[in-house]
Scaffold this motif. Structure first.
Motif, PDB file in Angstrom:
ATOM      1  N   ARG A 128      40.294  36.239  38.611  1.00 48.95           N
ATOM      2  CA  ARG A 128      39.331  36.520  39.684  1.00 48.95           C
ATOM      3  C   ARG A 128      40.042  36.963  40.963  1.00 48.95           C
ATOM      4  O   ARG A 128      39.603  37.905  41.632  1.00 48.95           O
ATOM      5  CB  ARG A 128      38.483  35.280  39.969  1.00 48.95           C
ATOM      6  CG  ARG A 128      37.402  34.998  38.935  1.00 48.95           C
ATOM      7  CD  ARG A 128      36.272  34.213  39.566  1.00 48.95           C
ATOM      8  NE  ARG A 128      35.607  34.985  40.616  1.00 48.95           N
ATOM      9  CZ  ARG A 128      34.753  34.464  41.505  1.00 48.95           C
ATOM     10  NH1 ARG A 128      34.490  33.165  41.477  1.00 48.95           N
ATOM     11  NH2 ARG A 128      34.196  35.222  42.427  1.00 48.95           N
ATOM     12  N   LEU A 129      41.131  36.286  41.301  1.00 47.44           N
ATOM     13  CA  LEU A 129      41.899  36.694  42.481  1.00 47.44           C
ATOM     14  C   LEU A 129      42.474  38.093  42.292  1.00 47.44           C
ATOM     15  O   LEU A 129      42.480  38.911  43.226  1.00 47.44           O
ATOM     16  CB  LEU A 129      43.031  35.703  42.736  1.00 47.44           C
ATOM     17  CG  LEU A 129      42.656  34.364  43.364  1.00 47.44           C
ATOM     18  CD1 LEU A 129      43.896  33.488  43.471  1.00 47.44           C
ATOM     19  CD2 LEU A 129      42.035  34.560  44.744  1.00 47.44           C
ATOM     20  N   ALA A 130      42.960  38.381  41.104  1.00 49.59           N
ATOM     21  CA  ALA A 130      43.531  39.694  40.829  1.00 49.59           C
ATOM     22  C   ALA A 130      42.491  40.795  40.988  1.00 49.59           C
ATOM     23  O   ALA A 130      42.782  41.885  41.501  1.00 49.59           O
ATOM     24  CB  ALA A 130      44.124  39.727  39.422  1.00 49.59           C
ATOM     25  N   ALA A 131      41.268  40.513  40.570  1.00 49.35           N
ATOM     26  CA  ALA A 131      40.196  41.506  40.716  1.00 49.35           C
ATOM     27  C   ALA A 131      39.941  41.804  42.185  1.00 49.35           C
ATOM     28  O   ALA A 131      39.680  42.950  42.565  1.00 49.35           O
ATOM     29  CB  ALA A 131      38.928  41.007  40.032  1.00 49.35           C
ATOM     30  N   ALA A 132      40.015  40.785  43.030  1.00 50.44           N
ATOM     31  CA  ALA A 132      39.814  40.999  44.465  1.00 50.44           C
ATOM     32  C   ALA A 132      40.942  41.832  45.052  1.00 50.44           C
ATOM     33  O   ALA A 132      40.720  42.686  45.920  1.00 50.44           O
ATOM     34  CB  ALA A 132      39.720  39.660  45.182  1.00 50.44           C
ATOM     35  N   LEU A 133      42.177  41.616  44.592  1.00 45.32           N
ATOM     36  CA  LEU A 133      43.312  42.393  45.089  1.00 45.32           C
ATOM     37  C   LEU A 133      43.303  43.816  44.541  1.00 45.32           C
ATOM     38  O   LEU A 133      43.784  44.747  45.182  1.00 45.32           O
ATOM     39  CB  LEU A 133      44.624  41.712  44.700  1.00 45.32           C
ATOM     40  CG  LEU A 133      45.021  40.495  45.538  1.00 45.32           C
ATOM     41  CD1 LEU A 133      46.159  39.743  44.882  1.00 45.32           C
ATOM     42  CD2 LEU A 133      45.417  40.922  46.945  1.00 45.32           C
ATOM     43  N   ALA A 134      42.773  43.999  43.345  1.00 41.94           N
ATOM     44  CA  ALA A 134      42.789  45.320  42.713  1.00 41.94           C
ATOM     45  C   ALA A 134      41.692  46.231  43.230  1.00 41.94           C
ATOM     46  O   ALA A 134      41.774  47.460  43.083  1.00 41.94           O
ATOM     47  CB  ALA A 134      42.648  45.173  41.199  1.00 41.94           C
ATOM     48  N   ASP A 135      40.689  45.666  43.857  1.00 40.20           N
ATOM     49  CA  ASP A 135      39.557  46.466  44.315  1.00 40.20           C
ATOM     50  C   ASP A 135      39.968  47.414  45.432  1.00 40.20           C
ATOM     51  O   ASP A 135      40.697  47.051  46.347  1.00 40.20           O
ATOM     52  CB  ASP A 135      38.447  45.534  44.808  1.00 40.20           C
ATOM     53  CG  ASP A 135      37.166  46.289  45.122  1.00 40.20           C
ATOM     54  OD1 ASP A 135      36.880  47.278  44.439  1.00 40.20           O
ATOM     55  OD2 ASP A 135      36.466  45.878  46.061  1.00 40.20           O
TER      56      ASP A 135
END
Length: 513
Positions: A150-157
């Motif tokens: 979930r954190l990675a998705a926020a950084l990848a956006d």
């Protein structure tokens, strides 16, 4: 400062104008800024950085103008992106019950007839990782993998447009940290494996592998005391840094190395002090390398000023194992602070990610510490180290010569002492050697004792910290020496040694041979 060997004078002036400041917590700037003001601020940064990037490629006048315009537009988007990124990371942390601190990285942009204006150039987060990995393992738990995804998705956006060059694309650095329990070498390798595993989660979320870097810092950068369970929990963490480009990434990496702010807490196992009136106990055996790092150091201590020393009935002496056997005429150690280390003004840094509190915190002496080991910063795509454009220049006087002096009738020699200008890196492992009663017929010259050294760079001084590798045989546990990095001379030093199971400290100021 931008690390480059081809900067033109104009670009250099621009680059110097973009001095990097300490982080401001989100609610101090980005959290309070409107989208418009953030866009204007980001545009200013982008224009300056755009000109600097063009200069690095030797562009003409038109290229400079174009670079400024492109940079301004990009800066506007970046400022808004970082504000949204911070909010998303905070939201995920709250929803998942994560203990995470998020800060923005800022730049000071000098503007005509105005004071420097703080602008955003990145985001940094410290995430406690105890629940992410099993004890002693780099394998993510099922719940840890889910939360990190979930954190990675926020950084990848909303990553930058693909037409940007690799050098100007935003980079993400993942740093693994452990507590000080166990061997330093093991902790470093474990933290690197964990950082790489987290980097892979970011890649799975869609971030290009070539834009992801990872590093294992082990226990070398404690944020809290390792003497308590709460402190050890705070030290077990994963650090994320998202930053505008590779040059700023290099600056951030270098600012963390040899940083004296991490001396506020030692990395040695805790040892309980005993009343000064108690009888001395036999020296404790040194723990083997399979149980602890090669160097075993009990408890941080440094001699307190005479005016503040407690009465014998109330003071406590810190125990210290080791062979000892040589009396350097010092005093019993009763204070966990290093007054010698506290005399070093922290080096001005482009980044201040931990906050300003540590700059004035009491610093630990070498007997509170163990040799600190941190790994290289590597790229996730090929596992190759980050190119930092290192040089081989030494600090004045610290070019590989031995340093020696007499202490209480004994000759003390340590060296070679060789310290590079780049991050105050130790270029050669030193040795310690002693001649007891050197001015008498009974003098005895010891064998050289293998040692390990760490350095911490201040504004004008360098703390050179030496540990005996095998303290079961060495008469000295460790040494702290402060050098003037401009003149290349020793200012002061402390020798810590065991005496009948207690820790003692003697002052000394060696001279270069």
């Amino acid at each position: 400062m931008f690390l480059n060997h081809v900067l033109r004078p104009t670009a250099l002036a621009v680059a110097i104008a973009v001095g990097l400041s300490g982080c401001a917590h989100v609610d101090q700037y980005m959290g309070q800024s409107s989208g418009t003001s953030a866009c204007v601020a980001g545009g200013a940064v982008g224009a300056v950085l755009g000109v600097a990037v063009v200069a690095l490629t030797k562009g003409d006048a038109n290229a400079y103008k174009k670079g400024a315009l492109i940079g301004a537009g990009a800066g506007c988007g970046v400022a808004l992106l970082y504000r949204e990124r911070v909010q998303k990371l905070q939201a995920v942390a709250k929803e998942e019950g994560l203990v995470m601190q998020v800060s923005e990285l800022n730049a000071n942009v000098a503007q005509p007839a105005a004071t420097p204006n703080v602008q955003s150039v990145g985001v940094e987060a410290q995430l406690q990782s105890s629940e992410m990995f099993a004890v002693g393992s780099a394998e993510l738990t099922t719940e840890g993998r889910r939360k990190l995804t979930r954190l990675a998705a926020a950084l990848a956006d909303k990553q930058p447009a693909p037409q940007q060059t690799p050098q100007t694309l935003k980079k993400i650095l993942v740093v693994g940290h452990t507590d000080a329990t166990g061997a330093a070498e093991f902790n470093q390798k474990l933290s690197e494996q964990r950082a790489r595993a987290v980097g892979q989660i970011l890649a799975d979320a869609g971030i290009a592998r070539q834009d992801i870097y990872y590093q294992g810092a082990g226990a070398s950068r404690p944020l809290a005391s390792n003497d308590t369970e709460q402190g050890r929990t705070e030290n077990r963490r994963v650090e994320f840094v998202e930053i505008d480009n590779e040059k700023l990434l290099v600056e951030r990496v270098r600012s963390e190395r040899s940083n004296a702010k991490y001396l506020a807490h030692g990395t040695a196992p805790a040892a309980k002090a005993k009343p000064a009136v108690a009888k001395s106990t036999p020296a404790k055996p040194v723990v083997t390398a399979s149980q602890q790092p090669a160097v075993q150091v009990p408890q941080p201590v440094a001699q307190a000023p005479a005016s503040t020393t407690a009465s014998p009935a109330k003071s406590a002496i810190v125990p210290l194992g080791g062979e000892g056997g040589v009396d350097f005429g010092g005093n019993a150690v009763t204070d966990t602070r290093s007054i010698l280390a506290m005399g070093i003004t922290p080096k001005s840094s482009p980044f201040s990610l931990i906050g300003t509190a540590n700059a004035t915190a009491p610093l630990s002496s070498c007997v509170a510490d163990l040799p600190r080991i941190e790994g290289q910063v590597k790229n996730l795509a090929d596992d190759k180290p980050l190119n930092e454009f290192a040089t081989n220049e030494f600090f004045p006087g610290l070019t590989g010569k031995p340093w020696a002096t007499a202490v209480n009738g004994h000759s003390v020699t340590v060296g070679p002492i060789a310290v590079l200008r780049d991050d105050a890196k130790v270029a050669q492992a030193p040795k310690m050697q002693f001649i007891t009663d050197y001015a008498t017929p009974q003098k005895h010259q010891s064998q050289p004792y293998l040692s390990v050294a760490n350095t911490y760079e201040g504004e004008n001084k360098i703390l050179y910290r030496v540990f005996a590798v095998d303290q079961s045989k060495s008469p000295v546990t460790c040494m702290d020496i402060v050098f003037d990095k401009r003149a290349g001379s020793a200012i002061a030093g402390e020798i810590y040694y065991p005496k009948q199971g207690d820790a003692y400290v003697a002052q000394f100021t060696p001279k270069r041979r």
